[in-house]
Scaffold this motif. Structure first.
Motif, PDB file in Angstrom:
ATOM      1  N   TYR A   1      15.786  33.538  33.721  1.00 34.48           N
ATOM      2  CA  TYR A   1      17.247  33.547  33.808  1.00 34.48           C
ATOM      3  C   TYR A   1      17.812  34.233  32.564  1.00 34.48           C
ATOM      4  O   TYR A   1      17.113  34.402  31.561  1.00 34.48           O
ATOM      5  CB  TYR A   1      17.784  32.121  33.914  1.00 34.48           C
ATOM      6  CG  TYR A   1      17.189  31.352  35.069  1.00 34.48           C
ATOM      7  CD1 TYR A   1      17.767  31.410  36.337  1.00 34.48           C
ATOM      8  CD2 TYR A   1      16.033  30.588  34.910  1.00 34.48           C
ATOM      9  CE1 TYR A   1      17.205  30.728  37.405  1.00 34.48           C
ATOM     10  CE2 TYR A   1      15.464  29.909  35.971  1.00 34.48           C
ATOM     11  CZ  TYR A   1      16.058  29.983  37.222  1.00 34.48           C
ATOM     12  OH  TYR A   1      15.490  29.319  38.278  1.00 34.48           O
TER      13      TYR A   1
ATOM     14  N   LEU B   1      19.777  34.668  49.644  1.00 33.95           N
ATOM     15  CA  LEU B   1      19.164  33.411  49.215  1.00 33.95           C
ATOM     16  C   LEU B   1      18.280  32.864  50.329  1.00 33.95           C
ATOM     17  O   LEU B   1      18.677  32.850  51.496  1.00 33.95           O
ATOM     18  CB  LEU B   1      20.246  32.390  48.863  1.00 33.95           C
ATOM     19  CG  LEU B   1      19.762  31.046  48.304  1.00 33.95           C
ATOM     20  CD1 LEU B   1      19.061  31.256  46.964  1.00 33.95           C
ATOM     21  CD2 LEU B   1      20.931  30.076  48.156  1.00 33.95           C
TER      22      LEU B   1
ATOM     23  N   LYS C   1      17.237  39.273  38.602  1.00 28.44           N
ATOM     24  CA  LYS C   1      16.564  40.303  39.376  1.00 28.44           C
ATOM     25  C   LYS C   1      16.029  41.387  38.449  1.00 28.44           C
ATOM     26  O   LYS C   1      16.501  41.575  37.335  1.00 28.44           O
ATOM     27  CB  LYS C   1      17.542  40.922  40.386  1.00 28.44           C
ATOM     28  CG  LYS C   1      18.015  39.959  41.466  1.00 28.44           C
ATOM     29  CD  LYS C   1      18.933  40.652  42.460  1.00 28.44           C
ATOM     30  CE  LYS C   1      19.376  39.695  43.561  1.00 28.44           C
ATOM     31  NZ  LYS C   1      20.271  40.361  44.546  1.00 28.44           N
TER      32      LYS C   1
ATOM     33  N   LEU D   1      27.024  33.704  45.675  1.00 32.39           N
ATOM     34  CA  LEU D   1      25.743  33.227  45.159  1.00 32.39           C
ATOM     35  C   LEU D   1      24.725  32.967  46.268  1.00 32.39           C
ATOM     36  O   LEU D   1      23.625  32.501  45.995  1.00 32.39           O
ATOM     37  CB  LEU D   1      25.948  31.943  44.341  1.00 32.39           C
ATOM     38  CG  LEU D   1      26.709  32.099  43.026  1.00 32.39           C
ATOM     39  CD1 LEU D   1      26.804  30.773  42.293  1.00 32.39           C
ATOM     40  CD2 LEU D   1      26.048  33.143  42.134  1.00 32.39           C
ATOM     41  N   GLN D   2      25.107  33.269  47.508  1.00 34.49           N
ATOM     42  CA  GLN D   2      24.187  33.049  48.623  1.00 34.49           C
ATOM     43  C   GLN D   2      23.575  34.333  49.158  1.00 34.49           C
ATOM     44  O   GLN D   2      22.777  34.294  50.095  1.00 34.49           O
ATOM     45  CB  GLN D   2      24.917  32.325  49.757  1.00 34.49           C
ATOM     46  CG  GLN D   2      25.313  30.897  49.388  1.00 34.49           C
ATOM     47  CD  GLN D   2      25.667  30.089  50.617  1.00 34.49           C
ATOM     48  OE1 GLN D   2      24.896  30.010  51.568  1.00 34.49           O
ATOM     49  NE2 GLN D   2      26.836  29.479  50.597  1.00 34.49           N
TER      50      GLN D   2
ATOM     51  N   GLU E   1      22.855  29.127  37.970  1.00 35.79           N
ATOM     52  CA  GLU E   1      22.520  30.538  37.785  1.00 35.79           C
ATOM     53  C   GLU E   1      21.368  30.909  38.711  1.00 35.79           C
ATOM     54  O   GLU E   1      20.335  30.230  38.711  1.00 35.79           O
ATOM     55  CB  GLU E   1      22.132  30.866  36.338  1.00 35.79           C
ATOM     56  CG  GLU E   1      21.854  32.361  36.154  1.00 35.79           C
ATOM     57  CD  GLU E   1      21.301  32.736  34.790  1.00 35.79           C
ATOM     58  OE1 GLU E   1      20.903  33.907  34.632  1.00 35.79           O
ATOM     59  OE2 GLU E   1      21.241  31.872  33.898  1.00 35.79           O
ATOM     60  N   ARG E   2      21.562  31.964  39.503  1.00 35.56           N
ATOM     61  CA  ARG E   2      20.468  32.504  40.301  1.00 35.56           C
ATOM     62  C   ARG E   2      19.454  33.144  39.364  1.00 35.56           C
ATOM     63  O   ARG E   2      19.778  33.623  38.279  1.00 35.56           O
ATOM     64  CB  ARG E   2      20.993  33.566  41.282  1.00 35.56           C
ATOM     65  CG  ARG E   2      21.910  33.052  42.383  1.00 35.56           C
ATOM     66  CD  ARG E   2      21.138  32.489  43.561  1.00 35.56           C
ATOM     67  NE  ARG E   2      20.175  33.428  44.119  1.00 35.56           N
ATOM     68  CZ  ARG E   2      20.446  34.287  45.112  1.00 35.56           C
ATOM     69  NH1 ARG E   2      21.660  34.316  45.663  1.00 35.56           N
ATOM     70  NH2 ARG E   2      19.510  35.090  45.589  1.00 35.56           N
ATOM     71  N   SER E   3      18.191  33.178  39.769  1.00 36.88           N
ATOM     72  CA  SER E   3      17.167  33.807  38.938  1.00 36.88           C
ATOM     73  C   SER E   3      17.468  35.294  38.781  1.00 36.88           C
ATOM     74  O   SER E   3      18.047  35.935  39.667  1.00 36.88           O
ATOM     75  CB  SER E   3      15.783  33.609  39.553  1.00 36.88           C
ATOM     76  OG  SER E   3      15.738  34.118  40.873  1.00 36.88           O
TER      77      SER E   3
ATOM     78  N   ALA F   1      13.474  30.077  46.920  1.00 37.64           N
ATOM     79  CA  ALA F   1      14.082  30.802  45.809  1.00 37.64           C
ATOM     80  C   ALA F   1      14.309  29.853  44.634  1.00 37.64           C
ATOM     81  O   ALA F   1      14.367  28.629  44.790  1.00 37.64           O
ATOM     82  CB  ALA F   1      15.407  31.419  46.247  1.00 37.64           C
TER      83      ALA F   1
ATOM     84  N   ILE G   1      16.686  28.590  41.519  1.00 37.69           N
ATOM     85  CA  ILE G   1      18.042  28.501  40.995  1.00 37.69           C
ATOM     86  C   ILE G   1      18.039  27.495  39.855  1.00 37.69           C
ATOM     87  O   ILE G   1      17.418  26.431  39.957  1.00 37.69           O
ATOM     88  CB  ILE G   1      19.042  28.057  42.081  1.00 37.69           C
ATOM     89  CG1 ILE G   1      19.161  29.122  43.177  1.00 37.69           C
ATOM     90  CG2 ILE G   1      20.413  27.764  41.485  1.00 37.69           C
ATOM     91  CD1 ILE G   1      20.157  28.776  44.272  1.00 37.69           C
TER      92      ILE G   1
END
Length: 208
Positions: A2, A36, A89, A32-33, A85-87, A40, A42
Motif C-alpha cells: 500500500y 474488485l 497497482k 473503490l469497487q 486503501e485498495r492495494s 483482493a 484491502i
C-alpha cells in the motif's frame, strides 16, 4: 503493498463475532469497487485484509484471532469508521511510503494538541518498537503514511502533525487521549537497524 494514502474512512456496517473469528463488512463507493474481486487485498485501519464476499456495495472480510489480538480490529463497534486503501497497482504513484499492511503493534494516544488549522497527536510506543522510530522518519498509523514530528527515545513518545486534509479524509480526527491505533514501522528503517545491531553483535563476539 500500500502507499499509505488512505482513500477514505467508511463506517462498519457489518460485525459478527464467532469463536476465534470476527467477520467485518464495509460499504464502499463505486470508485473503490472498480475490478474488485474476492481474494483482493484491502487495508482496513492499516491491516491487510482479504475480501471474502461482495454483496453490491458491501464488502466482507474475516479477521482471525491473531489479527484481533495484535490490532485494534477487535475493538471496533458497528458504525465505527475505518480507514480504507485498495492495494497499490503496478506503476502507481507512491504519495506516502510503502506499507505492507502487516501491523507491528498498537500505540496509545497520550496527548492531543489542537490549533486552528492542524492537530498534533502524541503516542506512547511499545518499548520494542522505539528503536525503529526516528525524528522525520516514516510511520504508518491506521494505514496513514505520516512523518514523525518528534521522538522522545527515553520516554518512548512520538508525535505527528495532521493537516486539515488528513483530518477530513481519515478517522484520525476522532482520536482522543486513551485511543489506540495500529502502527507499522518503516520497513527500510527496521532492516537497517536490525542489520546494524546484528553486525555489531557479531563484531563483539569476534573480539572476545
Amino acid at each position: 503493498m500500500y502507499t499509505g494514502i488512505v482513500q477514505g474512512a467508511f463506517p462498519l456496517c457489518g460485525l459478527v463475532d464467532e469463536p476465534g473469528l470476527r467477520r467485518l463488512a464495509v460499504d464502499l463507493p463505486e470508485s473503490l469497487q472498480d475490478e474488485l474481486s474476492i481474494g483482493a487485498s484491502i487495508a482496513l485501519n492499516g491491516v491487510c485484509m482479504t475480501v471474502t464476499r461482495i454483496d453490491g456495495p458491501t464488502v466482507h472480510f474475516d479477521a482471525m484471532q491473531e489479527t484481533l489480538s495484535l490490532t485494534t480490529l477487535g475493538q471496533l463497534k458497528m458504525g465505527d469508521s475505518v480507514n480504507v486503501e485498495r492495494s497499490a497497482k503496478q506503476g502507481a504513484e507512491i504519495g506516502g511510503h510503502l506499507i505492507s499492511g502487516h501491523i507491528d503493534g498498537r500505540a496509545r494516544v497520550c496527548e492531543v494538541q489542537r490549533s486552528e488549522n492542524n492537530v498534533s497527536l502524541y503516542f506512547q510506543l511499545p518499548e520494542a518498537l522505539c528503536k525503529y522510530v526516528f525524528h522525520k522518519g516514516f510511520i504508518g498509523l491506521h494505514g496513514c503514511s505520516l512523518t514523525v514530528a518528534s521522538m522522545d527515545k527515553e520516554r518512548g513518545i512520538f508525535s505527528v502533525c495532521l493537516i486539515p486534509e488528513t483530518l477530513r479524509s481519515t478517522n484520525l480526527s476522532a482520536l482522543e487521549v486513551g485511543s489506540e491505533v495500529n502502527i507499522e514501522v518503516d520497513r527500510q528503517t527496521q532492516v537497517i537497524v536490525d542489520t546494524v545491531e546484528r553486525v555489531l553483535a557479531e563484531q563483539g563476539v569476534n573480539r572476545e
